[in-house]
Design a protein around this motif. Structure first.
Motif, PDB file in Angstrom:
ATOM      1  N   TYR A 187       0.843  -1.202   0.000  1.00  0.00           N
ATOM      2  CA  TYR A 187       0.000   0.000   0.000  1.00  0.00           C
ATOM      3  C   TYR A 187       0.877   1.252   0.000  1.00  0.00           C
ATOM      4  O   TYR A 187       1.778   1.378   0.842  1.00  0.00           O
ATOM      5  N   ILE A 225      -7.206  -7.517 -13.487  1.00  0.00           N
ATOM      6  CA  ILE A 225      -7.674  -7.005 -12.202  1.00  0.00           C
ATOM      7  C   ILE A 225      -8.779  -7.888 -11.631  1.00  0.00           C
ATOM      8  O   ILE A 225      -8.869  -8.074 -10.412  1.00  0.00           O
ATOM      9  N   THR A 238      -9.858  -9.342  -6.831  1.00  0.00           N
ATOM     10  CA  THR A 238     -11.040  -8.570  -6.445  1.00  0.00           C
ATOM     11  C   THR A 238     -10.814  -7.801  -5.153  1.00  0.00           C
ATOM     12  O   THR A 238      -9.958  -8.148  -4.331  1.00  0.00           O
ATOM     13  N   ASP A 239     -11.591  -6.753  -5.012  1.00  0.00           N
ATOM     14  CA  ASP A 239     -11.583  -5.914  -3.802  1.00  0.00           C
ATOM     15  C   ASP A 239     -10.238  -5.235  -3.563  1.00  0.00           C
ATOM     16  O   ASP A 239      -9.872  -4.931  -2.426  1.00  0.00           O
ATOM     17  N   ILE A 240      -9.485  -5.005  -4.611  1.00  0.00           N
ATOM     18  CA  ILE A 240      -8.206  -4.313  -4.486  1.00  0.00           C
ATOM     19  C   ILE A 240      -8.232  -3.083  -5.385  1.00  0.00           C
ATOM     20  O   ILE A 240      -8.551  -3.177  -6.572  1.00  0.00           O
ATOM     21  N   LYS A 241      -7.899  -1.957  -4.818  1.00  0.00           N
ATOM     22  CA  LYS A 241      -7.830  -0.719  -5.577  1.00  0.00           C
ATOM     23  C   LYS A 241      -6.391  -0.484  -6.026  1.00  0.00           C
ATOM     24  O   LYS A 241      -5.461  -0.561  -5.221  1.00  0.00           O
ATOM     25  N   TRP A 252      -8.000   5.641  -9.283  1.00  0.00           N
ATOM     26  CA  TRP A 252      -7.699   4.241  -9.047  1.00  0.00           C
ATOM     27  C   TRP A 252      -8.650   3.379  -9.865  1.00  0.00           C
ATOM     28  O   TRP A 252      -9.656   3.828 -10.383  1.00  0.00           O
ATOM     29  N   TRP A 253      -8.316   2.076  -9.936  1.00  0.00           N
ATOM     30  CA  TRP A 253      -9.117   1.122 -10.704  1.00  0.00           C
ATOM     31  C   TRP A 253      -9.362  -0.094  -9.827  1.00  0.00           C
ATOM     32  O   TRP A 253      -8.433  -0.682  -9.282  1.00  0.00           O
ATOM     33  N   GLU A 254     -10.611  -0.489  -9.716  1.00  0.00           N
ATOM     34  CA  GLU A 254     -10.994  -1.652  -8.927  1.00  0.00           C
ATOM     35  C   GLU A 254     -11.866  -2.558  -9.779  1.00  0.00           C
ATOM     36  O   GLU A 254     -12.655  -2.088 -10.601  1.00  0.00           O
ATOM     37  N   ASP A 288     -14.513  -4.496  -9.197  1.00  0.00           N
ATOM     38  CA  ASP A 288     -15.959  -4.400  -9.065  1.00  0.00           C
ATOM     39  C   ASP A 288     -16.478  -2.986  -9.293  1.00  0.00           C
ATOM     40  O   ASP A 288     -17.559  -2.796  -9.868  1.00  0.00           O
ATOM     41  N   SER A 289     -15.702  -1.982  -8.883  1.00  0.00           N
ATOM     42  CA  SER A 289     -16.195  -0.600  -8.927  1.00  0.00           C
ATOM     43  C   SER A 289     -15.782   0.143 -10.185  1.00  0.00           C
ATOM     44  O   SER A 289     -16.309   1.221 -10.477  1.00  0.00           O
ATOM     45  N   HIS A 347      -3.103   2.815  -1.636  1.00  0.00           N
ATOM     46  CA  HIS A 347      -3.664   1.681  -2.376  1.00  0.00           C
ATOM     47  C   HIS A 347      -2.518   0.913  -3.033  1.00  0.00           C
ATOM     48  O   HIS A 347      -1.350   1.265  -2.903  1.00  0.00           O
TER      49      HIS A 347
END
Length: 228
Positions: free
Chosen positions: A124, A157, A161-164, A201-203, A205-206, A217
């Motif tokens: 991070y 990516i 999952t769940d990582i920005k 940032w890129w995630e 799911d989002s 991040h």
């Protein structure tokens, strides 16, 4: 006066021809012409010896240079042959043509001409720290160039999952800009205005969103693949 001149001339002739000593024998005295001829002959002999020595040394040096060139040529040929064997093995492992390929460092993913590094869960960092880490590895934060690349990154990516992940898009004044100097293309990605922030940032799911650059991040680094 005439008698004295005649006597003087006779004495000079005697000196040139040789004058008798007390025993009645003539003493030999070399003439200036003989001395000069002797010096000239000696000088020519010395000059010939010097030229012969220089020619011999020149031939020896030329032989040494020729041998050195042969050794360098042979060494270069051996190194080139070895490099071709290594390249053949590496490129066969990548599934590309044996006459050349593109390679990425261990831990990086290759897509077309680029390599991508996805930092691990525990790495991070702020956006600036992430940018510096990428630069230390000879790379930069992710820059989206086209739709195909974007789909590749999205597939990668989705496996985490769940990582920005910080990417290389940031607010520059009133607009957005990529770290490589390119302008933001809204046809490739849309930035939500719901939240404040100057870094994107890129995630999985989002999708894409912006955040405070001081938040920590993971990140995605990008650089050109090595062609061999």
């Amino acid at each position: 006066m005439l008698q004295l001149s005649v006597v003087s001339l006779q004495q000079e002739e005697l000196l040139l021809a040789g004058s008798p000593d007390n025993s009645g024998k003539k003493l030999w005295r070399p003439s200036w012409k003989g001395v000069i001829m002797t010096l000239l002959v000696g000088s020519n002999i010395i000059l010939i010896r010097i030229i012969e020595s220089l020619v011999y040394k020149g031939r020896s040096l030329e032989n040494e240079i020729s041998l050195l060139r042969m050794n360098i040529t042979q060494s270069s040929a051996d190194q080139l042959r070895r490099m071709m064997e290594i390249r053949k093995q590496l490129c066969l492992n990548t599934g590309e043509k044996p006459d050349g390929c593109t390679l990425c460092p261990d831990g990086w993913l290759r897509h077309r001409e680029n390599c991508y590094y996805f930092s691990s869960v525990r790495e991070y960092r702020t956006w600036d720290e992430s940018r510096e880490v990428c630069e230390e590895m000879g790379a930069h934060l992710l820059v989206i160039e086209d739709r195909e690349q974007q789909e590749f990154i999205n597939r990668s990516i989705n496996q985490q999952t769940d990582i920005k992940f910080w990417m290389g898009l940031y607010r520059d004044g009133d607009g957005w800009r990529w770290v490589d100097g390119g302008h933001y293309d809204t046809s490739l990605l849309q930035i939500s205005e719901e939240y404040s922030g100057d870094c994107v940032w890129w995630e999985a799911d989002s999708g894409f969103d912006k955040d405070d650059c001081q938040y920590k991040h993971n990140c995605i680094c990008q650089k050109r693949a090595l062609k061999i």
